[in-house]
Design an enzyme around this catalytic site. Structure first.
Site, PDB file in Angstrom:
ATOM      1  N   ARG A   1     -17.734  13.488  15.202  1.00  0.00           N
ATOM      2  CA  ARG A   1     -18.510  12.984  14.068  1.00  0.00           C
ATOM      3  C   ARG A   1     -19.581  11.983  14.460  1.00  0.00           C
ATOM      4  O   ARG A   1     -20.680  11.983  13.901  1.00  0.00           O
ATOM      5  CB  ARG A   1     -17.561  12.345  13.056  1.00  0.00           C
TER       6      ARG A   1
ATOM      7  N   PHE B   1     -11.620  22.377  14.303  1.00  0.00           N
ATOM      8  CA  PHE B   1     -12.138  21.111  13.787  1.00  0.00           C
ATOM      9  C   PHE B   1     -12.951  20.440  14.879  1.00  0.00           C
ATOM     10  O   PHE B   1     -12.755  20.739  16.063  1.00  0.00           O
ATOM     11  CB  PHE B   1     -10.980  20.208  13.359  1.00  0.00           C
TER      12      PHE B   1
ATOM     13  N   ARG C   1     -13.139   8.329  15.869  1.00  0.00           N
ATOM     14  CA  ARG C   1     -11.960   9.132  15.545  1.00  0.00           C
ATOM     15  C   ARG C   1     -12.327  10.602  15.429  1.00  0.00           C
ATOM     16  O   ARG C   1     -13.373  10.941  14.892  1.00  0.00           O
ATOM     17  CB  ARG C   1     -11.368   8.659  14.215  1.00  0.00           C
TER      18      ARG C   1
ATOM     19  N   ALA D   1       0.418   6.337   5.041  1.00  0.00           N
ATOM     20  CA  ALA D   1       1.169   5.493   5.975  1.00  0.00           C
ATOM     21  C   ALA D   1       2.262   4.715   5.256  1.00  0.00           C
ATOM     22  O   ALA D   1       3.404   4.642   5.718  1.00  0.00           O
ATOM     23  CB  ALA D   1       0.226   4.532   6.699  1.00  0.00           C
ATOM     24  N   GLY D   2       1.928   4.147   4.100  1.00  0.00           N
ATOM     25  CA  GLY D   2       2.894   3.349   3.342  1.00  0.00           C
ATOM     26  C   GLY D   2       4.082   4.182   2.901  1.00  0.00           C
ATOM     27  O   GLY D   2       5.238   3.763   3.037  1.00  0.00           O
TER      28      GLY D   2
ATOM     29  N   GLY E   1       0.838  -1.195   0.000  1.00  0.00           N
ATOM     30  CA  GLY E   1       0.000   0.000   0.000  1.00  0.00           C
ATOM     31  C   GLY E   1       0.868   1.238   0.000  1.00  0.00           C
ATOM     32  O   GLY E   1       1.912   1.281   0.648  1.00  0.00           O
ATOM     33  N   ALA E   2       0.431   2.241  -0.760  1.00  0.00           N
ATOM     34  CA  ALA E   2       1.270   3.424  -0.956  1.00  0.00           C
ATOM     35  C   ALA E   2       0.512   4.703  -0.662  1.00  0.00           C
ATOM     36  O   ALA E   2       0.685   5.710  -1.334  1.00  0.00           O
ATOM     37  CB  ALA E   2       1.828   3.436  -2.373  1.00  0.00           C
ATOM     38  N   GLY E   3      -0.348   4.670   0.354  1.00  0.00           N
ATOM     39  CA  GLY E   3      -0.976   5.913   0.800  1.00  0.00           C
ATOM     40  C   GLY E   3      -0.063   6.614   1.784  1.00  0.00           C
ATOM     41  O   GLY E   3       1.149   6.377   1.808  1.00  0.00           O
TER      42      GLY E   3
ATOM     43  N   LEU F   1     -17.171  13.434   0.102  1.00  0.00           N
ATOM     44  CA  LEU F   1     -16.923  14.106   1.366  1.00  0.00           C
ATOM     45  C   LEU F   1     -16.942  15.633   1.252  1.00  0.00           C
ATOM     46  O   LEU F   1     -16.355  16.207   0.355  1.00  0.00           O
ATOM     47  CB  LEU F   1     -15.547  13.664   1.878  1.00  0.00           C
TER      48      LEU F   1
ATOM     49  N   GLN G   1     -16.816   4.688  11.307  1.00  0.00           N
ATOM     50  CA  GLN G   1     -17.220   6.085  11.377  1.00  0.00           C
ATOM     51  C   GLN G   1     -18.018   6.519  10.156  1.00  0.00           C
ATOM     52  O   GLN G   1     -17.608   6.289   9.025  1.00  0.00           O
ATOM     53  CB  GLN G   1     -15.994   6.991  11.489  1.00  0.00           C
TER      54      GLN G   1
ATOM     55  N   HIS H   1     -19.182   9.840   8.392  1.00  0.00           N
ATOM     56  CA  HIS H   1     -18.910  11.278   8.379  1.00  0.00           C
ATOM     57  C   HIS H   1     -20.231  12.015   8.175  1.00  0.00           C
ATOM     58  O   HIS H   1     -21.000  11.651   7.290  1.00  0.00           O
ATOM     59  CB  HIS H   1     -17.926  11.609   7.255  1.00  0.00           C
TER      60      HIS H   1
ATOM     61  N   THR I   1     -15.620  18.383   3.730  1.00  0.00           N
ATOM     62  CA  THR I   1     -14.772  18.357   4.926  1.00  0.00           C
ATOM     63  C   THR I   1     -15.430  18.998   6.145  1.00  0.00           C
ATOM     64  O   THR I   1     -16.213  19.924   6.044  1.00  0.00           O
ATOM     65  CB  THR I   1     -13.426  19.066   4.667  1.00  0.00           C
ATOM     66  N   GLU I   2     -15.044  18.466   7.306  1.00  0.00           N
ATOM     67  CA  GLU I   2     -15.447  19.056   8.571  1.00  0.00           C
ATOM     68  C   GLU I   2     -14.878  20.473   8.695  1.00  0.00           C
ATOM     69  O   GLU I   2     -15.410  21.311   9.429  1.00  0.00           O
ATOM     70  CB  GLU I   2     -14.880  18.175   9.693  1.00  0.00           C
TER      71      GLU I   2
ATOM     72  N   GLU J   1      -4.887   3.386   8.314  1.00  0.00           N
ATOM     73  CA  GLU J   1      -6.282   3.045   8.606  1.00  0.00           C
ATOM     74  C   GLU J   1      -6.474   1.544   8.809  1.00  0.00           C
ATOM     75  O   GLU J   1      -7.338   1.120   9.573  1.00  0.00           O
ATOM     76  CB  GLU J   1      -7.198   3.546   7.481  1.00  0.00           C
TER      77      GLU J   1
ATOM     78  N   HIS K   1     -17.092   6.454   6.278  1.00  0.00           N
ATOM     79  CA  HIS K   1     -15.897   7.252   6.078  1.00  0.00           C
ATOM     80  C   HIS K   1     -14.616   6.594   6.566  1.00  0.00           C
ATOM     81  O   HIS K   1     -13.587   6.663   5.904  1.00  0.00           O
ATOM     82  CB  HIS K   1     -16.100   8.578   6.811  1.00  0.00           C
TER      83      HIS K   1
ATOM     84  N   LEU L   1      -5.073  11.653   9.358  1.00  0.00           N
ATOM     85  CA  LEU L   1      -3.789  11.993   8.728  1.00  0.00           C
ATOM     86  C   LEU L   1      -2.676  11.924   9.761  1.00  0.00           C
ATOM     87  O   LEU L   1      -1.570  11.482   9.478  1.00  0.00           O
ATOM     88  CB  LEU L   1      -3.857  13.394   8.107  1.00  0.00           C
TER      89      LEU L   1
END
Lengths: 165, 236, 580
Positions: free
Chosen positions: C283, C116, C391, C15-16, C11-13, C249, C237, C239, C251-252, C380, C349, C397
């Site tokens: 949320r 937020f 959360r 975290a990755g 995975g390359a998001g 989405l 969750q 949203h 955003t909040e 995630e 979400h 993030l």
């Protein structure tokens, strides 16, 4: 493709010159068009146009009176038939105007050649992608530009020398 | 309404050349173009192949040619493309890169150009304890360029790229702009060495196709022109 | 083919890439294997911000951030891990800034911060400006910068390789992964000392979701199938503000900049439910309140949505600070938020639960002492657990970058320590299970298409396991899974080719989906209380006596599952009633 490995080309300078010549060419062209086609005060070759009907009937365009009389006055021949060549030569042999107009034309020539040939080289290099072929094209096109420059300079500088109608 | 969806198909395992195939697809005006493709893939023809992911214009997977223009399929709605019932929508892969299958193109070269411009912050001064300071005005200089999602719609709409596939193209050079004009960056010499070259900036003839194609509405040509000015001043 | 690397990251998001960058900088040979090109990962869709007590706008403190996160988690989050995350946050953000992330700036040229949901000062007094952001494309800015940096460091990327299985030694250590190369249809083995899962969430298991099509939680199923557990899967969750019907989405941050939720009477109903923070409540609470309003018949014109009113916020704020959501509303709803309210409804979400890990991102077996050698997880797909039962916005993030970073550094250190060791030997035919699975799908000529099974699964999850749940809906969902599993194993694909066969991957993903959807439904059925995002109509109170504990779910993926428990780590903040 080895991006960034080749030496920096001269493109930055040429591109910048291209902007400058382009900007100047706008003004040079405006002056050129004005003098050649609209200005009746200085000696010009502008012709008064004829309609299609007049042309059919054999009526030829005529020069404005200012141009005709300027040529006639300079030659002292009050009845001569005035041709475009006469008008241009009259202008370029005038001791005051000659320096101005020749300077103008030389500038025009230099700018137009650089602008045009830089553009032509760009287009050619888009489609010719072999490095050797590109180099040859570049040499050939700029050589052609040089030849045209010499011919142009010769024509402009010698025009009006020893003019007698 | 019912629409005719015409798709340029190509299966490397069966076809020698691409061919057009038509499907009848039910659609609502607020459906995205991607929804039409998904409908075909899920309900009519599972072999239809395209990339997709986020479906709202931020991942950049589904750039393709729709009715002749480079668009993100997820970010354009049926009502923006057709007038009414029975109209035709055409889908083709982005022009200018090899096609892998149907609407999927090979982006190897696209990302090779991205890597070539050194797309990262270069700063060899030891950083401060806190963040590096950057004024909102300086941030504004690069903000538009940071919106780029690397979908490739611009580069594949660029006639200079079509003519010369080695040309870096708008996406890569926009990335170069984004870092070179970042006030925190010190690598402009190295980066300009790449973009100020025969396959770089000077092949941008300000055609503006990239600006028209950009789904994030980035003023690409404007920023490339700024980069050209930066290159020239660096030389003077 | 066999590829060999020290570290394989799946995975390359966010975290990755974060793990890859820090592991690579720490000296490890790193490969990132991703089913999408890294820039297509869903971290790019994160909009509003990343929380850190930088104090750039007003006084702030990591301890306040910790308290907010603990309270937001409905006291189910592990407080030691939360403390680490909130303490690590400022320095991680500063490192990201030094890497070049283009954060929006305030007048002093520092990173700009905004309000937020659920983030307060001085332990709940009032909303605080804590969310660092890059306009409303914060995730995009972070992810692209991380990819740029990984490119600089020479991380080896295997783009469009879909990992389908983990390789475990007989002793239960992980030493590789099996991946399907989408371009060619080849199955490859990745042999490594460490595998790090960063496979993201599973929003696509629900009908309405803000998640990408790729958000199919494959990693969770792979873990289950290798006999490892999942933690707290019942906490999903929703949203509050997804675009009506589409789930895209909003955003909040829109509410952080002053947006207000209104019902059909034009009433700002959140004032009634959360008098202190109003629309900026967490949320779980806002989503539940929205459903209550809709059920009370106060949805807009009787429909199942409400309004997010931004009209008083002003054109300048919308165009400058929230440009993306302005464009989304215009493009997809034909609504201009400058002059009209946006139709919104809750959308699936985020997954609070996932693969249990410690705060160095090492995977645990469900027991805090026992880690799985060679296996890490971050982002995630992992459950540290910093989010507990709910959360807070901006903490996802933060979770990605903090625990991605910690994973990267821990892996680099482990590789350094194991420098002289050889990789554990691969078992015989590590790819066999994967090849058999793919062959079975490709050779099948009779059956139903993937879409039928997926649609039914998403509908069942949406109807039965969304914001409000009860024994009846959850029993139905658990029962549905058995039938769906059989159907998922008998889907037929029309594309039998090897080149870029995405239909084949759809078929694999639906099979995976049943496994973790069952974990969600069964977990929700098992937990007989209401906590955070898990809201049971038949057990509408939080029950700390029985349920102040994590659920650990284990399954043979044949319909037989069991639960065990893990204590919640409580350090500074004793559970209290949660009021906003």
């Amino acid at each position: 493709m080895n991006y960034g490995k080749s030496a920096r080309s001269t493109n930055a300078q040429n591109w910048f010159l291209h902007r400058i010549t382009g900007t100047f060419l706008i003004f040079l062209l405006i002056v050129h068009l004005w003098v050649q086609h609209y200005d009746h005060q200085t000696a010009t070759i502008a012709v008064q146009t004829v309609t299609a009907e007049q042309f059919e009937a054999g009526t030829l365009p005529t020069y404005p009176d200012e141009a005709v009389s300027a040529v006639r006055a300079q030659t002292g021949n009050a009845t001569m038939e005035v041709t475009p060549y006469d008008v241009v030569m009259q202008r370029l042999s005038d001791p005051v105007y000659a320096v101005l107009w020749k300077g103008f034309n030389i500038l025009f020539l230099l700018f137009a050649l650089h602008h045009g040939f830089y553009g032509l080289n760009n287009v050619l290099s888009d489609y010719i992608r072999n490095d050797m072929a590109r180099a040859i094209t570049k040499v050939l096109t700029w050589t052609l530009a040089l030849v045209l420059l010499i011919v142009g300079l010769y024509s402009v500088i010698t025009a009006g020398w020893n003019y007698s109608p | 309404m019912k629409l005719t969806v015409k798709i340029k198909r190509y299966n490397p395992e069966k076809d020698t050349a691409p061919h057009w195939q038509s499907y009848e697809v039910p659609a609502e005006p607020l459906d995205s173009a991607l929804a039409l493709l998904l409908h075909i893939k899920w309900h009519i023809d599972g072999t239809l192949t395209f990339r997709k992911s986020c479906a709202h214009g931020i991942c950049g997977s589904d750039a393709m040619q729709i009715n002749g223009e480079n668009k993100l399929a997820c970010s354009i709605l049926v009502q923006d493309i057709v007038k009414g019932d029975g109209d035709t929508i055409t889908f083709a892969p982005l022009p200018g890169s090899p096609v892998i299958k149907d609407l999927v193109i090979d982006q190897t070269r696209f990302f090779e150009k991205y890597r070539a411009v050194m797309p990262w912050l270069i700063n060899n001064t030891p950083p401060p304890e806190k963040e590096r300071i950057q004024s909102p005005e300086d941030f504004d200089l690069i903000e538009d360029a940071t919106k780029c999602i690397m979908c490739g719609a611009c580069t594949h709409s660029c006639p200079s790229t079509w003519a010369d596939p080695d040309y870096l193209g708008p996406a890569a050079m926009l990335k170069a702009y984004r870092y070179t004009l970042d006030t925190r960056d010190e690598g402009s010499d190295e980066r300009l060495g790449v973009v100020d070259s025969k396959e770089g900036l000077w092949k941008c003839y300000t055609i503006f196709n990239c600006v028209q194609a950009c789904p994030k509405e980035i003023d690409i040509t404007r920023w490339l022109s700024a980069l050209k000015r930066k290159s020239v001043t660096a030389r003077l | 083919m066999i590829f060999s690397h020290d570290v394989v990251i799946v995975g390359a998001g966010g975290a990755g890439l974060m793990a890859a960058l820090y592991a690579k900088e720490g000296g490890a040979d790193v490969a990132v294997v991703s089913k999408l090109h890294p820039l297509r990962s869903h971290t790019g869709a994160a909009q509003g911000g990343i929380g850190a007590a930088l104090g750039n706008e007003e006084e702030d403190n990591w301890l306040w951030h910790t308290f907010d996160t603990v309270k937001g988690s409905d006291y189910l989050g592990d407080q030691d891990a939360i403390e680490i995350m909130c303490k690590d946050a400022p320095r991680t953000i500063i490192e990201l800034e030094h890497y070049g992330v283009p954060f929006s700036r305030n007048k002093q040229g520092k990173i700009s911060q905004r309000r937020f949901g659920g983030h307060t000062r001085n332990f709940g007094e009032a909303a605080v400006r804590r969310a660092c952001h890059a306009a409303d494309r914060t995730g995009h800015a972070i992810m692209h910068t991380l990819y740029d940096q990984c490119t600089r460091q020479g991380v080896r990327f295997y783009d469009e390789y879909q990992v389908l299985d983990l390789i475990m030694t007989p002793d239960g250590a992980c030493n590789g992964a099996v991946a399907y190369e989408i371009l060619t249809g080849e199955v490859h083995t990745f042999h490594s000392k460490i595998v790090c899962m960063a496979t993201g969430g599973y929003g696509r298991a629900f009908k309405t979701t803000s998640n990408a099509h790729a958000g199919t939680g494959d990693g969770l199923a792979m873990v289950l199938r290798n006999g490892l557990p999942l933690e707290d899967m019942e906490f999903v969750q929703f949203h509050p503000t997804g675009l009506y019907r589409l789930g895209i989405l909003i955003t909040e941050g829109a509410r952080g900049e002053g947006g207000i939720l209104r019902n059909n009477d034009g009433e700002r109903f959140m004032e009634r439910y959360a008098p202190t923070v109003k629309d900026l409540a967490p949320r779980d609470l806002v989503s539940q309140c929205m459903y209550k309003e809709i059920r009370a018949g106060r949805g807009i014109n009787g429909k199942e949505h409400l309004y997010l009113d931004m009209t008083h916020v002003g054109e300048e704020v919308l165009l400058k600070k929230l440009p993306e959501i302005t464009i989304f509303s215009r493009t997809y709803m034909g609504v201009d938020p400058i002059t009209e309210p946006i139709p919104v409804a809750p959308t699936c979400h985020y997954a609070m639960g996932g693969i249990p890990t410690n705060f160095n991102s090492q995977v645990e077996t469900g027991n805090r002492e026992a880690i799985v050698p060679g296996l890490y997880a971050a982002g995630e797909c992992a459950c540290v657990s910093v989010h507990g039962a709910n959360r807070l916005g901006t903490n996802s993030l933060l979770d990605l970058v903090v625990f991605g970073r910690r994973a990267g550094m821990a892996m680099a250190q482990e590789i350094e320590e194991r420098r002289r060791e050889r990789k554990l030997p691969l078992p015989d035919a590590p790819e066999k299970r994967t090849r058999d699975m793919l062959e079975a799908i490709l050779s099948r000529t009779e059956g139903e298409p993937v879409v039928n099974v997926r649609t039914d699964l998403q509908q069942s999850m949406m109807d039965n396991v969304s914001v409000f749940r009860n024994d009846e809906t959850l029993s139905t969902a658990v029962a549905d899974m058995e039938g769906l599993r059989q159907r998922a194993r008998n889907v037929v694909v029309r594309d039998k080719g090897k080149a870029f066969n995405t239909e084949l991957m759809d078929a694999v993903e639906i099979d995976f989906m049943v496994d973790y959807a069952e974990a969600i439904a069964a977990g929700a059925h098992h937990r007989t209380e209401s906590r955070g995002a898990h809201s049971r109509e038949d057990y509408d109170k939080r029950n700390d006596d029985e349920w102040l504990k994590h659920t650990i779910y284990q399954s043979d993926c044949e319909g037989n599952f069991e639960f065990s428990y893990k204590d919640v780590v409580i350090t500074r903040f004793q559970p209290k009633e949660r009021k906003y």
